[in-house]
Design an enzyme around this catalytic site. Structure first.
Site, PDB file in Angstrom:
ATOM      1  CD1 TRP A   1      48.270  74.706 -56.481  1.00 12.63           C
ATOM      2  CD2 TRP A   1      46.180  75.383 -56.923  1.00 12.63           C
ATOM      3  NE1 TRP A   1      47.478  74.307 -55.442  1.00 12.63           N
ATOM      4  CE2 TRP A   1      46.185  74.705 -55.672  1.00 12.63           C
ATOM      5  CE3 TRP A   1      44.984  75.885 -57.406  1.00 12.63           C
ATOM      6  CZ2 TRP A   1      45.034  74.537 -54.904  1.00 12.63           C
ATOM      7  CZ3 TRP A   1      43.835  75.719 -56.647  1.00 12.63           C
ATOM      8  CH2 TRP A   1      43.878  75.055 -55.408  1.00 12.63           C
TER       9      TRP A   1
ATOM     10  CG  ASP B   1      49.033  74.860 -42.761  1.00 10.44           C
ATOM     11  OD1 ASP B   1      49.426  75.216 -41.641  1.00 10.44           O
ATOM     12  OD2 ASP B   1      48.964  75.623 -43.749  1.00 10.44           O
TER      13      ASP B   1
ATOM     14  NE  ARG C   1      48.256  78.659 -48.631  1.00 13.66           N
ATOM     15  CZ  ARG C   1      48.337  77.596 -47.844  1.00 13.66           C
ATOM     16  NH1 ARG C   1      49.481  77.239 -47.317  1.00 13.66           N
ATOM     17  NH2 ARG C   1      47.290  76.876 -47.588  1.00 13.66           N
TER      18      ARG C   1
ATOM     19  CE  LYS D   1      51.333  67.962 -47.891  1.00 13.13           C
ATOM     20  NZ  LYS D   1      49.871  68.049 -47.947  1.00 13.13           N
ATOM     21  CD1 TRP D   2      60.238  71.179 -47.180  1.00 15.22           C
ATOM     22  CD2 TRP D   2      61.353  70.065 -45.590  1.00 15.22           C
ATOM     23  NE1 TRP D   2      61.354  71.905 -46.868  1.00 15.22           N
ATOM     24  CE2 TRP D   2      62.061  71.236 -45.895  1.00 15.22           C
ATOM     25  CE3 TRP D   2      61.874  69.202 -44.628  1.00 15.22           C
ATOM     26  CZ2 TRP D   2      63.265  71.564 -45.279  1.00 15.22           C
ATOM     27  CZ3 TRP D   2      63.068  69.523 -44.017  1.00 15.22           C
ATOM     28  CH2 TRP D   2      63.751  70.700 -44.327  1.00 15.22           C
ATOM     29  CG  ASP D   3      53.301  72.637 -48.508  1.00 13.34           C
ATOM     30  OD1 ASP D   3      53.627  72.765 -49.693  1.00 13.34           O
ATOM     31  OD2 ASP D   3      52.112  72.648 -48.116  1.00 13.34           O
ATOM     32  CG  HIS D   4      58.870  75.890 -51.368  1.00 10.30           C
ATOM     33  ND1 HIS D   4      58.531  76.556 -52.528  1.00 10.30           N
ATOM     34  CD2 HIS D   4      60.007  76.459 -50.933  1.00 10.30           C
ATOM     35  CE1 HIS D   4      59.444  77.493 -52.771  1.00 10.30           C
ATOM     36  NE2 HIS D   4      60.347  77.456 -51.816  1.00 10.30           N
TER      37      HIS D   4
ATOM     38  CB  CYS E   1      54.219  69.101 -50.482  1.00 14.54           C
ATOM     39  SG  CYS E   1      52.705  69.984 -50.871  1.00 14.54           S
TER      40      CYS E   1
ATOM     41  CG  ASP F   1      47.828  71.345 -53.401  1.00 19.68           C
ATOM     42  OD1 ASP F   1      48.424  70.415 -52.823  1.00 19.68           O
ATOM     43  OD2 ASP F   1      47.934  72.539 -53.071  1.00 19.68           O
TER      44      ASP F   1
HETATM   45  C1  DGJ Z   1      49.663  73.147 -49.906  1.00 23.31           C
HETATM   46  C2  DGJ Z   1      49.710  71.669 -49.993  1.00 23.31           C
HETATM   47  O1  DGJ Z   1      49.952  71.262 -51.287  1.00 23.31           O
HETATM   48  C3  DGJ Z   1      48.447  71.091 -49.389  1.00 23.31           C
HETATM   49  O2  DGJ Z   1      48.430  69.701 -49.552  1.00 23.31           O
HETATM   50  C4  DGJ Z   1      48.410  71.468 -47.953  1.00 23.31           C
HETATM   51  O3  DGJ Z   1      49.468  70.858 -47.270  1.00 23.31           O
HETATM   52  C5  DGJ Z   1      48.471  72.969 -47.816  1.00 23.31           C
HETATM   53  N1  DGJ Z   1      49.580  73.532 -48.518  1.00 23.31           N
HETATM   54  C6  DGJ Z   1      48.564  73.360 -46.381  1.00 23.31           C
HETATM   55  O4  DGJ Z   1      48.739  74.708 -46.224  1.00 23.31           O
END
Ligand code: DGJ
Length: 741
Positions: free
Chosen positions: A183, A347, A429, A462-465, A500, A522
């Site tokens: 990370w 977020d 998390r 922004k589609w996070d995972h 993301c 990140d």
């Molecule tokens: C992880 C992402 O990589 C960050 O940029 C941010 O969007 C956070 N999650 C939000 O929880």
């Protein structure tokens, strides 16, 4: 057409499909020029090996799907079993070859040469179709589709163990490059020598992961960005996968890749089929830059992203979970004054989301923070001239959420009833995964996303995972993810999506077909970013790579960097800001606005040009740039990562320019001059210029160049180069290069 010859852009492939055996790739690599049918036959005949001692009694061929039945004792191309019948020794025969079929899928275009091979094994009751394509850019794509041909009712499924694309590489490709990472430290290169055996990289994250092998590159020893013959593969898939290089004592070297299937994960029922993800492969005789020179134009040929790429302001490191209208409105105002074009609310906006421990899945706007919904914020953002983007994490669910309480059966891996002794599945998390393979969960999350997109004018998601799956259903989940994105895009064709995954844990060509940007990492620390962007950019064109200007002290590393270094780093991608600009000084705000003006001027070049990277002998120094396709203009950055090993470092050599044309090289200062440790700069770029310095043009004055410039031919700049300013560690100097003939 027993012998096929495909050629494009300096790459060629010769496939021997004579007889009924599984076809053999006789050559994949440099273009072999015009070859008559007779010459191709001679080439194919001359490629049949001798019979080695202590071996099978016929020449051993490395086929497109090698198996034990062919005498191949390396990793097989296909394996599987039928419950009750065991593992058949799969022995496929060629039953048909077709050329010129329409290229398949999205990532294909007219001009692509195609071959389709049809194979069958009557005893094992399977058939395999192999699709092979060579694009006009010289990019090779292959995939296999296996079908269970058994017809008897009640026949067991064919339980697929593996189905992989295996490509031959020559023995001289004895050095490997692949990637690992963590990370905020993605795409760390690692080199190894390919000895006998298998060098294998596997992802069981349910996503490629921060340590994704990304590209498996084999090349002639010592290959670099500009030199050496190299062959690479990449699997266009966002789930579990493996990539390997194998050097068999039998005398063959290969690159292999395919989806990594958990045992019993993929049963192919009678009459059903399974297609592998595409393996994307490329060859270059000019090092890694040669691979990018094929892969980037190919991706651009099917890319649907809108250009120019807007300047983004993302709220994450500016406010984290502290959301309120006045704060966010002030941030948008500061961004607008600097020239930002898109405001992305990260977020923290949905019901009860005050930290990262709860509420994922409850995709309703929080009524406490936003009593009037997001409308007031979006109206404000629009009023100051920005469009609006919203963060979501659709594949996830918090146990502390209304949706998990109402539908525990939608949580992948289940939710324990907290009975004594029952082992709870791991959180990561503090969250779990929503089982997208569950039709109702899928329908629900699709409905929530489309409801948000319908209610609000959202230009961008922004589609996070943010976690690994840690469940043996990565195939089902990944296939469902693709269906979900496709459904969202079908319902709202205008919306853009950024992929993301805690930064860059899901950057692959499977997701890239569905998104407009990837969040590269990140970390906004420019020192980390230089490396991450450099290597992610071997495969991915820069317009996809999100890069943000962060605060002076990076939140992820605690390292403090000067503004000029942060600006020079974030410039070479899809640029944005992730910093509380309301805390920036007036001087910084002026410099940021100037940077944005330059980004807007340069982004056409940066997002359509040829990416080049020199190979300085001192690892403390890097030089990279983008040259316009017509070679009229370019932008380069000289980067000092640490202290150089010599007081006077080697000359900067500028690759990729037209050798015979004349170019003016001028420094471009953004965010102030980079810090240099020198009593005087090199003569050529001292203020007032050296003897060969051109007087600044109106244009140069407009872009703020200072100091001298120099005019030389592309050949001189590439082969001899210029003496370099003595940059202090963690500094970057930018150079604008313009043809003057
Ligand atoms: C992880 C992402 O990589 C960050 O940029 C941010 O969007 C956070 N999650 C939000 O929880």
């Amino acid at each position: 057409m027993p012998i096929s010859y495909l050629r494009a852009a300096g790459t060629s492939l010769v496939l021997d499909a004579r007889g009924t055996g599984v076809p053999v790739i006789v050559h994949w690599g440099a273009d072999l020029g015009d070859l008559s049918a007779a010459m191709l036959t001679t080439l194919a005949d001359a490629s049949v090996p001798a019979i080695a001692p202590s071996s099978i009694d016929v020449p051993l061929r490395l086929t497109l799907l090698p198996t034990l039945a062919q005498g191949w004792s390396g990793r097989p191309g296909i394996s599987g079993f039928r419950p009750g019948l065991g593992s058949p020794a799969i022995d496929l025969s060629l039953v048909g070859v077709r050329a010129g079929e329409r290229p398949a899928g999205r990532a294909a275009l007219p001009g692509t040469q195609t071959l389709t091979l049809l194979l069958a094994d009557a005893a094992a009751q399977i058939s395999v179709r192999t699709d092979l394509e060579l694009s006009v850019q010289g990019v090779l794509r292959l995939r296999h589709t296996v079908t269970n041909t058994s017809t008897a009712a009640g026949d067991a499924a064919f339980e697929l163990g593996s189905l992989d694309v295996i490509l031959p590489i020559p023995g001289r490709a004895g050095e490997l490059l692949d990637f690992t990472g963590l990370w905020t430290h993605e795409r760390r290169p690692q080199r190894s020598i390919l000895g006998h055996g298998v060098w294998s990289r596997e992802s069981r994250h349910g996503r490629p992961g921060h340590d994704d092998s990304f590209l498996m590159v084999a090349g002639t020893p010592g290959f670099g960005f500009r030199s050496g013959e190299v062959w690479c593969t990449h699997l266009a898939w966002s789930g579990d996968k493996r990539a390997w290089a194998e050097n068999s004592p039998l005398g063959f070297s290969v690159l292999g890749s395919g989806e990594l299937l958990a045992s019993g994960e993929l049963g192919v029922a009678a009459g059903e089929s399974y297609s592998t993800p595409w393996t994307v492969a490329a060859y270059s005789e000019a090092g890694l830059d040669g691979l990018s020179a094929r892969l980037h134009p190919w991706i651009r040929s099917w890319s649907t992203i809108k250009t120019p790429r807007p300047v983004v302001m993302n709220t994450w490191e500016a406010v984290y979970f502290k959301h309120d209208l006045p704060t966010l409105a002030r941030l948008a105002d500061a961004g607008a004054r600097a020239g930002v074009e898109r405001f992305v609310l990260d977020d923290g906006w949905f019901t009860n989301r005050r930290d990262d421990r709860r509420a994922l899945g409850d995709w309703f706007v929080d009524p406490v923070t936003w009593p009037h919904g997001l409308h007031p914020l979006i109206e404000h953002v629009h009023a100051v001239g920005l469009d609006f983007g919203l963060w979501v994490e659709p594949e996830m669910v918090s146990l502390d959420s209304e949706v998990a309480r109402a539908h525990p059966e939608w949580v992948l891996g289940g939710v324990s009833e907290s009975a004594a002794g029952e082992k709870a599945a791991l959180t990561w998390r503090f969250q779990r995964v929503l089982d997208l393979g569950h039709p109702k969960a899928f329908a629900w999350v699709l409905a929530r996303l489309t409801a948000l997109l319908t209610e609000y004018p959202i230009a961008y998601l922004k589609w996070d995972h943010n976690r690994d799956l840690l469940a043996g259903s990565a195939h089902r989940q990944t296939a469902a993810l693709y269906r979900l994105i496709d459904a969202v895009r079908a319902a709202h064709p205008g919306v853009e999506i950024e992929s993301c995954a805690s930064g860059g844990a899901r950057i692959d060509l499977g997701i890239l077909e569905r998104v407009d940007r990837v969040w590269t990492s990140d970390t906004n620390d420019p020192l980390e970013r230089q490396q991450i962007q450099r290597y992610t950019g071997v495969l991915m064109p820069p317009e996809y790579l999100g890069g943000h200007l962060g605060a002076a002290t990076a939140h992820t590393t605690g390292r403090t960097s000067e503004l000029s270094f942060r600006l020079a780093t974030a410039l070479f991608g899809s640029a944005g800001i992730e910093w509380d600009l309301t805390s920036a000084s007036a001087e910084e705000l002026g410099q940021i606005a100037e940077w944005i003006t330059h980004y807007k001027r340069l982004r056409l070049l940066l997002h359509s040009g040829v990416v080049v990277r020199a190979d300085p002998s001192d690892p403390a120094l890097e030089l990279h740039g983008v040259v316009s396709p017509d070679q009229n203009t370019a932008l380069f950055a000289q980067v000092a990562l640490t202290a150089p090993r010599s007081a006077l470092p080697e000359r900067m050599r500028f690759p990729g320019l037209a050798p015979e044309r004349r170019y003016r090289v001028s420094p471009l200062l953004l965010g102030g001059a980079p810090r240099a440790i020198q009593d005087a700069p090199p003569a050529w770029n001292a203020a007032g210029g050296g003897s060969n310095a051109a007087s600044p043009t109106v244009d140069e004055a407009a872009i703020g160049s200072v100091g001298g410039s120099v005019t030389l031919t592309g050949a001189v700049l590439a082969l001899v180069g210029l003496t370099a300013p003595l940059l202090a560690p963690e500094q970057a100097a930018l150079f604008a290069v313009d043809a003057v003939d």
